[in-house]
Design an enzyme around this catalytic site. Structure first.
Site, PDB file in Angstrom:
ATOM      1  N   ASP A  19     -59.008  43.740  37.658  1.00  0.00           N
ATOM      2  CA  ASP A  19     -59.897  44.885  37.847  1.00  0.00           C
ATOM      3  C   ASP A  19     -60.521  44.709  39.238  1.00  0.00           C
ATOM      4  O   ASP A  19     -60.494  43.604  39.799  1.00  0.00           O
ATOM      5  CB  ASP A  19     -60.960  44.844  36.732  1.00  0.00           C
ATOM      6  CG  ASP A  19     -62.151  45.694  37.047  1.00  0.00           C
ATOM      7  OD1 ASP A  19     -61.950  46.880  37.343  1.00  0.00           O
ATOM      8  OD2 ASP A  19     -63.294  45.177  37.021  1.00  0.00           O
ATOM      9  N   ASP A  21     -63.941  46.565  40.767  1.00  0.00           N
ATOM     10  CA  ASP A  21     -65.411  46.515  40.765  1.00  0.00           C
ATOM     11  C   ASP A  21     -65.937  45.530  39.733  1.00  0.00           C
ATOM     12  O   ASP A  21     -65.638  45.645  38.543  1.00  0.00           O
ATOM     13  CB  ASP A  21     -65.987  47.902  40.425  1.00  0.00           C
ATOM     14  CG  ASP A  21     -66.017  48.814  41.626  1.00  0.00           C
ATOM     15  OD1 ASP A  21     -66.174  48.324  42.749  1.00  0.00           O
ATOM     16  OD2 ASP A  21     -65.882  50.037  41.427  1.00  0.00           O
ATOM     17  N   ARG A 144     -71.748  61.551  43.177  1.00  0.00           N
ATOM     18  CA  ARG A 144     -71.104  60.389  43.779  1.00  0.00           C
ATOM     19  C   ARG A 144     -71.621  60.067  45.182  1.00  0.00           C
ATOM     20  O   ARG A 144     -71.304  59.038  45.730  1.00  0.00           O
ATOM     21  CB  ARG A 144     -69.579  60.570  43.823  1.00  0.00           C
ATOM     22  CG  ARG A 144     -68.941  60.727  42.458  1.00  0.00           C
ATOM     23  CD  ARG A 144     -67.525  60.229  42.447  1.00  0.00           C
ATOM     24  NE  ARG A 144     -67.437  58.851  42.824  1.00  0.00           N
ATOM     25  CZ  ARG A 144     -67.758  57.824  42.031  1.00  0.00           C
ATOM     26  NH1 ARG A 144     -68.184  58.038  40.801  1.00  0.00           N
ATOM     27  NH2 ARG A 144     -67.645  56.598  42.461  1.00  0.00           N
ATOM     28  N   ARG A 151     -77.804  54.270  43.130  1.00  0.00           N
ATOM     29  CA  ARG A 151     -76.897  53.873  42.036  1.00  0.00           C
ATOM     30  C   ARG A 151     -77.597  52.906  41.087  1.00  0.00           C
ATOM     31  O   ARG A 151     -77.547  53.067  39.869  1.00  0.00           O
ATOM     32  CB  ARG A 151     -75.680  53.125  42.583  1.00  0.00           C
ATOM     33  CG  ARG A 151     -74.671  53.927  43.259  1.00  0.00           C
ATOM     34  CD  ARG A 151     -73.566  53.036  43.800  1.00  0.00           C
ATOM     35  NE  ARG A 151     -72.377  53.840  43.883  1.00  0.00           N
ATOM     36  CZ  ARG A 151     -71.466  53.957  42.922  1.00  0.00           C
ATOM     37  NH1 ARG A 151     -71.526  53.233  41.850  1.00  0.00           N
ATOM     38  NH2 ARG A 151     -70.450  54.766  43.048  1.00  0.00           N
TER      39      ARG A 151
HETATM   40  O1  M1P Z   1     -64.022  50.753  38.544  1.00  0.00           O
HETATM   41  C1  M1P Z   1     -65.067  51.139  37.724  1.00  0.00           C
HETATM   42  C2  M1P Z   1     -65.524  52.555  38.043  1.00  0.00           C
HETATM   43  O2  M1P Z   1     -66.043  52.572  39.366  1.00  0.00           O
HETATM   44  C3  M1P Z   1     -66.620  53.770  39.741  1.00  0.00           C
HETATM   45  O3  M1P Z   1     -67.698  54.053  38.887  1.00  0.00           O
HETATM   46  P1  M1P Z   1     -69.197  54.311  39.416  1.00  0.00           P
HETATM   47  O4  M1P Z   1     -69.108  55.122  40.640  1.00  0.00           O
HETATM   48  O5  M1P Z   1     -69.834  55.000  38.242  1.00  0.00           O
HETATM   49  O6  M1P Z   1     -69.815  52.952  39.650  1.00  0.00           O
HETATM   50  C4  M1P Z   1     -65.657  54.947  39.624  1.00  0.00           C
HETATM   51  O7  M1P Z   1     -64.744  54.904  40.673  1.00  0.00           O
HETATM   52  C5  M1P Z   1     -64.969  54.946  38.293  1.00  0.00           C
HETATM   53  O8  M1P Z   1     -63.924  55.877  38.303  1.00  0.00           O
HETATM   54  C6  M1P Z   1     -64.417  53.595  37.935  1.00  0.00           C
HETATM   55  O9  M1P Z   1     -63.907  53.611  36.629  1.00  0.00           O
END
Ligand code: M1P
Length: 257
Positions: A19, A21, A144, A151
């Site tokens: 993964d 993030d 976004r 955030r």
């Molecule tokens: O990879 C996890 C998520 O990252 C982003 O989420 P957020 O902007 O809410 O932190 C998005 O790109 C989401 O699509 C993705 O699942």
């Protein structure tokens, strides 16, 4: 049997998928030089790939070192859960969200979502509330365009007020016949995609490669998290991490002893 390209590496019958993030990087941030170096060393031993929920542009921003191409640094690159897919830098044919849903039904869905967001009372709103991607849409009540601090504030607010969970519940009921899955994977949004188009979708691109072990590392491996399906899939060996430092430690312990 894996292809010669992988068999020549010391642990070439293994594939390790990550993964992005919370696993390779902090949310929406850049990969650290230490992690990038470790990934290069790991790739000398076995095959590696990423499976991100985000689109390729965002993943590239996070994982690509200046002057390089992220697609050259991973054997497999899967953005949008594998709906955008590359092997050895070359695109693998995949599917699209709009083809699956259809223009008319999509219009009903997005109109409802935008009305719902207009009516939510949250401390701040920014822009880009629906992001249309190849394999999914991403819906964010705050938008976004929020900054990193905005955030974090929204994430904390949402933990208390359950804004996203309530939104998802309404959509599940209202569009029950659409065959869609709603996944709260990040800090400010949720992803919407057809049933089965979670991260396990990426596995169909590597099934025929003959790997004996497919490892997956993710941070949202709990039920309801966007790593859950691939983490718990019988085709993978799942590893749950708490952050990129933890990923680094676990990789060292597993593959560099
Ligand atoms: O990879 C996890 C998520 O990252 C982003 O989420 P957020 O902007 O809410 O932190 C998005 O790109 C989401 O699509 C993705 O699942």
């Amino acid at each position: 049997m894996v292809s010669a390209e992988f068999a020549s590496r010391p642990l070439g019958t293994k594939l390790v998928l990550f993964d992005v993030d919370g696993t390779l990087t902090l949310a929406r941030q850049l990969v650290s030089p230490e992690m990038a170096a470790l990934l290069r060393e790991l790739r000398a031993k076995l095959a590696i790939g990423f499976v991100g929920g985000s689109d390729l542009v965002k993943i590239t921003e996070q994982l690509q070192a200046p002057g390089t191409n992220v697609l050259d640094d991973f054997d497999f690159a899967f953005a949008e859960n594998g709906l955008t897919a590359f092997k050895a830098g070359k695109p693998i044919e995949s599917q699209s969200f709009i083809k699956f849903v259809g223009e008319e039904r999509y219009k009903k869905l997005v109109n409802f979502i935008l009305h719902y967001i207009a009516d939510i009372d949250i401390p701040i709103k920014r822009g880009t509330f629906v992001e249309f991607r190849n394999g999914m849409i991403n819906v964010s009540p705050i938008g976004r365009n929020a900054t990193i601090q905005e955030r974090l504030d929204f994430q904390a607010y949402d933990k208390i007020h359950g804004i996203r969970a309530a939104f998802v519940k309404v959509l599940q009921e209202k569009f029950a016949d659409y065959g869609l899955t709603y996944s709260i994977g990040g800090q400010i949004s949720f992803d919407v995609f057809p049933h089965g188009w979670d991260k396990t979708f990426a596995l169909r691109h590597v099934e025929a490669e003959g790997f004996e072990e497919i490892h997956f590392f993710g941070d949202k491996t709990y039920q309801g998290g966007n790593d859950w399906e691939i983490f718990s899939d019988p085709r993978t060996i799942g590893h749950s991490v708490s952050n990129p430092d933890d990923t680094y430690r676990q990789l060292k312990a597993l593959f560099f002893q």
